[in-house]
Design a protein around this motif. Structure first.
Motif, mmCIF file in Angstrom:
data_model
loop_
_atom_site.group_PDB
_atom_site.id
_atom_site.type_symbol
_atom_site.label_atom_id
_atom_site.label_comp_id
_atom_site.label_asym_id
_atom_site.label_seq_id
_atom_site.Cartn_x
_atom_site.Cartn_y
_atom_site.Cartn_z
ATOM 1 N N MET A 1 -63.063 -32.484 -28.340
ATOM 2 C CA MET A 1 -62.051 -32.048 -29.288
ATOM 3 C C MET A 1 -62.427 -32.452 -30.726
ATOM 4 O O MET A 1 -62.244 -31.679 -31.651
ATOM 5 N N GLN A 2 -62.947 -33.669 -30.878
ATOM 6 C CA GLN A 2 -63.336 -34.159 -32.199
ATOM 7 C C GLN A 2 -64.457 -33.308 -32.783
ATOM 8 O O GLN A 2 -64.468 -33.028 -33.975
ATOM 9 N N GLU A 3 -65.426 -32.897 -31.940
ATOM 10 C CA GLU A 3 -66.518 -32.058 -32.420
ATOM 11 C C GLU A 3 -66.003 -30.716 -32.909
ATOM 12 O O GLU A 3 -66.476 -30.188 -33.924
ATOM 13 N N GLN A 4 -65.044 -30.164 -32.214
ATOM 14 C CA GLN A 4 -64.467 -28.881 -32.618
ATOM 15 C C GLN A 4 -63.736 -29.018 -33.947
ATOM 16 O O GLN A 4 -63.855 -28.156 -34.825
ATOM 17 N N LEU A 5 -62.984 -30.079 -34.101
ATOM 18 C CA LEU A 5 -62.283 -30.311 -35.373
ATOM 19 C C LEU A 5 -63.268 -30.491 -36.516
ATOM 20 O O LEU A 5 -63.064 -29.980 -37.615
ATOM 21 N N GLN A 6 -64.353 -31.212 -36.266
ATOM 22 C CA GLN A 6 -65.361 -31.416 -37.303
ATOM 23 C C GLN A 6 -66.019 -30.092 -37.681
ATOM 24 O O GLN A 6 -66.237 -29.814 -38.857
ATOM 25 N N THR A 7 -66.316 -29.249 -36.685
ATOM 26 C CA THR A 7 -66.910 -27.943 -36.949
ATOM 27 C C THR A 7 -65.969 -27.083 -37.783
ATOM 28 O O THR A 7 -66.395 -26.425 -38.744
ATOM 29 N N ILE A 8 -64.703 -27.098 -37.454
ATOM 30 C CA ILE A 8 -63.710 -26.322 -38.209
ATOM 31 C C ILE A 8 -63.621 -26.824 -39.644
ATOM 32 O O ILE A 8 -63.598 -26.033 -40.596
ATOM 33 N N GLU A 9 -63.590 -28.140 -39.824
ATOM 34 C CA GLU A 9 -63.509 -28.713 -41.170
ATOM 35 C C GLU A 9 -64.739 -28.356 -41.992
ATOM 36 O O GLU A 9 -64.634 -28.064 -43.193
ATOM 37 N N GLU A 10 -65.924 -28.357 -41.372
ATOM 38 C CA GLU A 10 -67.145 -27.983 -42.078
ATOM 39 C C GLU A 10 -67.107 -26.522 -42.507
ATOM 40 O O GLU A 10 -67.523 -26.180 -43.616
ATOM 41 N N ARG A 11 -66.612 -25.671 -41.638
ATOM 42 C CA ARG A 11 -66.533 -24.247 -41.974
ATOM 43 C C ARG A 11 -65.523 -23.994 -43.075
ATOM 44 O O ARG A 11 -65.752 -23.175 -43.962
ATOM 45 N N ILE A 12 -64.412 -24.687 -43.015
ATOM 46 C CA ILE A 12 -63.408 -24.550 -44.080
ATOM 47 C C ILE A 12 -63.990 -25.012 -45.409
ATOM 48 O O ILE A 12 -63.809 -24.367 -46.445
ATOM 49 N N SER A 13 -64.711 -26.118 -45.382
ATOM 50 C CA SER A 13 -65.339 -26.636 -46.600
ATOM 51 C C SER A 13 -66.339 -25.628 -47.166
ATOM 52 O O SER A 13 -66.380 -25.390 -48.377
ATOM 53 N N ARG A 14 -67.128 -25.020 -46.286
ATOM 54 C CA ARG A 14 -68.108 -24.020 -46.733
ATOM 55 C C ARG A 14 -67.410 -22.806 -47.345
ATOM 56 O O ARG A 14 -67.827 -22.288 -48.385
ATOM 57 N N LEU A 15 -66.340 -22.343 -46.706
ATOM 58 C CA LEU A 15 -65.599 -21.199 -47.239
ATOM 59 C C LEU A 15 -65.001 -21.514 -48.601
ATOM 60 O O LEU A 15 -64.994 -20.664 -49.491
ATOM 61 N N GLU A 16 -64.498 -22.716 -48.768
ATOM 62 C CA GLU A 16 -63.936 -23.111 -50.061
ATOM 63 C C GLU A 16 -65.022 -23.126 -51.140
ATOM 64 O O GLU A 16 -64.782 -22.688 -52.263
ATOM 65 N N ARG A 17 -66.217 -23.632 -50.798
ATOM 66 C CA ARG A 17 -67.319 -23.639 -51.773
ATOM 67 C C ARG A 17 -67.719 -22.220 -52.147
ATOM 68 O O ARG A 17 -67.940 -21.909 -53.321
ATOM 69 N N LEU A 18 -67.814 -21.332 -51.151
ATOM 70 C CA LEU A 18 -68.177 -19.946 -51.436
ATOM 71 C C LEU A 18 -67.120 -19.252 -52.277
ATOM 72 O O LEU A 18 -67.431 -18.476 -53.180
#
Length: 70
Positions: A1-18
């Motif tokens: 579950m923690q890995e999934q949350l981390q993956t989601i947070e990384e993707r959200i961060s990338r989308l915000e940067r873009l």
């Protein structure tokens, strides 16, 4: 579950940067006034407006709105 949350947070961060990068570049684009005007329509935000203007290009090439819609 923690890995999934981390993956989601990384993707959200990338989308915000873009999104921030797109916003920065759009302000320097010659069609920015058109993008800004299109955003005045309800439900149209930056990404949709930029996409539409990028596809259509210079609107002066259409003599009449009907030609644009065709």
């Amino acid at each position: 579950m923690q890995e999934q949350l981390q993956t989601i947070e990384e993707r959200i961060s990338r989308l915000e940067r873009l999104d921030n990068e797109l916003t920065h570049h759009v302000h320097q684009w010659r069609y920015y006034p058109v993008v800004k005007a299109i955003q005045a329509m309800r439900g149209v935000r930056l990404l949709v407006a930029v996409g539409g203007v990028a596809v259509l290009g210079d609107l002066h090439r259409f003599d009449h709105p009907r030609k644009l819609m065709a």
